[in-house]
Design a protein around this motif. Structure first.
Motif, short mmCIF file in Angstrom:
data_model
loop_
_atom_site.label_atom_id
_atom_site.label_comp_id
_atom_site.label_asym_id
_atom_site.label_seq_id
_atom_site.Cartn_x
_atom_site.Cartn_y
_atom_site.Cartn_z
N ALA A 179 0.83 -1.21 0.00
CA ALA A 179 0.00 0.00 0.00
C ALA A 179 0.87 1.26 0.00
N LEU A 180 1.98 1.21 0.74
CA LEU A 180 2.86 2.38 0.80
C LEU A 180 3.45 2.70 -0.57
N ASP A 181 3.45 1.73 -1.45
CA ASP A 181 3.99 1.93 -2.80
C ASP A 181 2.96 2.44 -3.79
N HIS A 182 1.77 2.76 -3.29
CA HIS A 182 0.72 3.18 -4.22
C HIS A 182 0.20 4.57 -3.87
N GLY A 183 1.11 5.53 -3.81
CA GLY A 183 0.67 6.91 -3.59
C GLY A 183 0.26 7.16 -2.15
N ALA A 184 1.09 6.74 -1.21
CA ALA A 184 0.78 6.99 0.21
C ALA A 184 1.12 8.44 0.54
N PRO A 185 0.17 9.19 1.10
CA PRO A 185 0.49 10.58 1.47
C PRO A 185 1.33 10.60 2.74
#
Ligand code: ASP
Length: 658
Positions: A571-577
């Motif tokens: 998830a952190l690799d998919h546009g984490a703010p």
């Protein structure tokens, strides 16, 4: 205008009493008062129910009105008067003595105390001389016309009177009766009011979204021990979450932007006086925020939800680094309501002849630390000093040296003759020692010496307070941010390995990132704790929002199984703010605000100190037949081990027969 002054009168009247550790509140229309303060309009307490009014609300202005009240019989006098109670207060009911009222008299006179009844009657003024100024409803009474026994009360295990002492085990076993006490009613209603205000502040004023997250989850690496929940698939278990940490970060990645939840958390940490296996957090997460943003949010939240009967809290809260907290107070959660700070006196004793100080100073990281116990020479006796020295030896394997400064200005200590005039002068100046103070000296490695004095600081405070010295004002609320924690600490069980000081998702301090690859123990974190009167009431951090960095910390530094967190890394690799958050321990916060002696007193149905529900005897055995469904077999301990574990249970230990 009228409403406002009435509100403040009601609210002030109820809550201005000291809620000290032993203070018992009197029955007042407390629910109404709390609600009035929070909502600024009068809620309807008698809508949809069988009564017309509450017991606590009737006044002279109601005289002549026909009312229906429902409540518990608090007590009865001479078979003429009944005091009826509901959660809003008490009211006196007069039982008619004439023949036509015989059956009603029978109901009201025979019903045992704590039976629940419904009465209908007329509000009348009390005869001259019988007004009770101590009772909010003391000007009136109810002349009963009809009465109905709704439920009779069997023999009580204890009297429902605030002044009647009962053991905690009994209170927990009959919690439904204990909840009738005014103290429990007060604590739970104050809790509800504060949570209501928090919701209002977060959702209505600052655009937070209240989102529920699952309680059946997966094992999280590191941190506290988790409760497991078996499922029908052989060998597979859910875990109850220690906190919604992963979910709240995933919500930020999902674009929810500002999340909050009154969240249930579960930690299988064994018995600790101020912990519960299940507890509640005010859990918060925000995107695009920094540490200061979170701190200001929380200060505003607490200020907004703070009960009106306490002095308003002053914001912003002071802040202290972890290093300073340890050096000055010997702990990461200093009670800043009083002084008695730790002072480094190594330089004063460089040439000392006092053996154990000398020994410590010859070692590479040796220090000499001192703490001045105000009026210690006046109030602490030989036994106290023995206790202090034994405590240091037993818990820290450390020596402690007391020095008393007597009123005649003489120094009294086993080593007085080894302390030079110059050292005395320097110590007095550095530590601002006054007549009748006592100084405790210890020596050794910085952290150990400070931690010892930090503990002794609290022990000495207890001793002084037992002798009547007021050090920690119970009406004072002293908030403190502790910041700049180390990112990692050596593991207690194996100091060569590292563990997260907060949790593995905490971001390193931006200026220390390079040290991650060279000297990880020197890296400071973006972790912050909120401390109130020496208790940690909240903690949070700015998170790592970079998958690569998160992977490196988990795998290379913490040696955790990254597969357990592959969903989060992905998830952190998919546009984490960029994001950060915090959680406030609601139980502990309410405990401090109400002055309750322990957190069980602010939870409706808490577990006992050892984690039992004494009312239902949970946890309980499950027959092996039922365990088959989960493909589980119990490996029973020996009888003696099992019995040891059962000692606290109110029911005798059961035979382990299935
Ligand atoms: N989940 C953390 C805790 O329970 C709080 C946080 O970092 O927001 O301590």
């Amino acid at each position: 205008m009228y409403l406002c002054s009435r509100l403040s009168r009601l609210y002030g009247g109820l809550l201005s009493r000291p809620i000290g550790r032993n203070a018992q509140p009197v029955w007042r229309p407390l629910y109404r008062s709390l609600m009035l303060s929070s909502q600024r309009k009068i809620p309807e307490f008698s809508s949809f129910v069988a009564r017309t009014n509450t017991c606590g609300e009737l006044r002279s202005s109601h005289i002549g009105q026909e009312v229906t009240l429902c409540g518990w019989i608090q007590y009865r006098r001479q078979n003429i008067f009944i005091v009826l109670r509901d959660c809003h207060g008490l009211v006196q009911v007069v039982i008619p003595q004439d023949k036509s009222a015989t059956s009603m008299k029978k109901i009201l006179c025979e019903a045992p105390v704590e039976s629940v009844v419904k009465v209908t009657g007329t509000v009348i003024s009390r005869p001259p001389g019988q007004v009770n100024p101590k009772m909010p409803t003391g000007e009136i009474e109810i002349k009963v016309k009809t009465a109905e026994l709704l439920n009779a009360c069997k023999k009580l295990p204890f009297e429902i009177k605030d002044f009647v002492k009962k053991t905690e085990a009994l209170r927990l076993q009959y919690r439904y009766l204990d909840l009738r006490s005014s103290q429990m009613q007060y604590n739970l209603r104050l809790r509800s009011q504060m949570v209501m205000k928090m919701r209002e502040y977060l959702c209505n004023l600052h655009g937070f979204v209240d989102i529920e997250t699952p309680t059946l989850f997966k094992r999280t690496p590191g941190g506290a021990k988790e409760f497991l929940v078996p499922c029908r698939e052989p060998g597979k278990f859910y875990s109850l979450p220690q906190s919604p940490q992963q979910f709240k970060q995933l919500l930020m990645i999902g674009g929810l932007d500002r999340y909050f939840q009154v969240a249930r958390c579960y930690r299988d940490e064994g018995s600790r006086p101020d912990r519960q296996p299940e507890f509640t957090q005010i859990d918060i997460e925000m995107s695009f925020v920094d540490q200061t943003g979170i701190q200001r949010l929380i200060e505003g939240l607490l200020q907004y939800s703070w009960p009106g009967d306490k002095d308003p809290i002053v914001i912003p809260f002071p802040s202290m680094t972890f290093a300073e907290a340890l050096a000055t107070y010997g702990t990461d959660k200093p009670d800043t309501r009083f002084g008695m700070k730790i002072v480094d006196t190594s330089d004063i004793f460089r040439n000392t002849e006092i053996r154990f100080l000398q020994d410590a100073l010859t070692k590479p990281q040796g220090t000499v630390k001192a703490m001045c116990v105000c009026q210690g020479a006046k109030y602490l006796n030989r036994k106290d000093i023995e206790f202090i020295r034994k405590f240091a030896a037993d818990h820290f394997n450390q020596e402690v040296l007391p020095i008393f400064l007597k009123a005649n200005k003489n120094w009294n200590s086993p080593v007085t003759k080894f302390i030079t005039e110059e050292q005395r002068w320097q110590l007095t100046r550095l530590m601002e020692i006054q007549d009748e103070d006592m100084v405790l000296l210890t020596a050794g490695q910085h952290k150990k010496a400070c931690s010892l004095l930090g503990k002794l600081r609290l022990e000495c405070a207890d001793l002084l307070e037992m002798r009547g010295v007021v050090l920690r004002d119970p009406t004072l609320f002293s908030f403190l941010w502790v910041v700049d924690f180390p990112l990692f600490l050596p593991k207690e069980e194996n100091p060569t390995e590292l563990e997260s000081a907060h949790h593995p998702f905490t971001a390193p301090h931006p200026s220390d990132i390079h040290l991650l690859y060279t000297e990880p123990t020197k890296v400071r974190s973006q972790h912050y704790d909120l401390v109130l009167n020496g208790s940690e009431i909240g903690g949070g951090s700015i998170r790592i929002h970079d998958a690569e960095l998160q992977h490196y910390i988990l795998a290379a530094l913490l040696k955790e199984d990254v597969n357990l967190l592959s969903h989060l890394l992905q998830a952190l690799d998919h546009g984490a703010p960029p994001h950060g958050g915090i959680a406030l321990g609601l139980d502990r916060l309410i405990c401090l605000v109400t002055g309750a002696p322990n957190i069980r007193d602010v939870i409706a149905f808490p577990k006992s100190f050892r984690g039992y529900d004494l009312m239902s005897s949970a946890p309980d055995f499950v027959p092996s037949e039922e365990l088959k469904h989960y493909h589980i077999q119990v490996s029973w301990p020996t009888d003696s081990e099992a019995e040891k574990k059962c000692i606290e249970s109110v029911t005798p230990p059961r035979k382990l027969s299935f």
